[in-house]
Write a protein that holds these residues in place. Sequence first.
Motif, short mmCIF file in Angstrom:
data_model
loop_
_atom_site.label_atom_id
_atom_site.label_comp_id
_atom_site.label_asym_id
_atom_site.label_seq_id
_atom_site.Cartn_x
_atom_site.Cartn_y
_atom_site.Cartn_z
N UNK A 6 21.15 46.18 37.05
CA UNK A 6 21.36 45.62 38.39
C UNK A 6 22.01 44.25 38.30
N UNK A 7 21.51 43.39 37.42
CA UNK A 7 22.06 42.04 37.28
C UNK A 7 23.51 42.07 36.84
N UNK A 8 23.83 42.94 35.90
CA UNK A 8 25.21 43.05 35.42
C UNK A 8 26.12 43.56 36.53
N UNK A 9 25.68 44.61 37.24
CA UNK A 9 26.52 45.17 38.30
C UNK A 9 26.77 44.19 39.44
N UNK A 10 25.72 43.46 39.85
CA UNK A 10 25.92 42.50 40.95
C UNK A 10 26.73 41.29 40.49
N UNK A 11 26.72 41.00 39.19
CA UNK A 11 27.59 39.93 38.68
C UNK A 11 29.04 40.40 38.67
N UNK A 12 29.26 41.62 38.18
CA UNK A 12 30.62 42.17 38.11
C UNK A 12 31.23 42.36 39.50
N UNK A 13 30.43 42.87 40.45
CA UNK A 13 31.01 43.15 41.77
C UNK A 13 31.10 41.91 42.66
N UNK A 14 30.65 40.77 42.15
CA UNK A 14 30.84 39.50 42.84
C UNK A 14 29.79 39.14 43.87
N UNK A 15 28.84 40.03 44.13
CA UNK A 15 27.87 39.73 45.18
C UNK A 15 26.87 38.66 44.76
N UNK A 16 26.50 38.62 43.48
CA UNK A 16 25.62 37.54 43.03
C UNK A 16 26.36 36.20 43.12
#
Length: 145
Positions: A6-16
């Motif tokens: 989850x942390x990696x995906x939200x970092x990659x997709x820019x939402x974090x």
Amino acid sequence: MRHRTRSVLTAINGTTGAGLLLALLSGARVRRGRDGILIAEGYRLRVPPNSCFTVGSVILTRRTAEWLLAEERAALLAHESRHANQYAVLGPLFWPAYWLACGWSISLTRSYGVRNFFERHAGLKDGGYPEDLPLRPWIARLKRR
């Protein structure tokens, strides 16, 4: 969903990144939470009026991180973490999808959460929402036909 994924995906997709930018703009202080969640405490903007909300893997709260991490708010933290999972899957598409779901729910019940797919999936009770509200009278009449 695994927390690291989850942390990696939200970092990659820019939402974090968007959540961290919002925290910075609002004067909130970012702290580490549990399971890869970041908590931005002291959120100062008026919108939204909720005590906390999630953007990417960042939970923004008007309160302190300790308040959110307290055992008696474990359900609320779980609710917001489920929203982080939703961001991991949808990325920035979460925003228009969420607002459409809000509009749908408001049109049916006057509440943006009760019939909102994303709030229901995150757990209405855990998020402090009522489990159900009656449909607006004109909708109920249509259902009876």
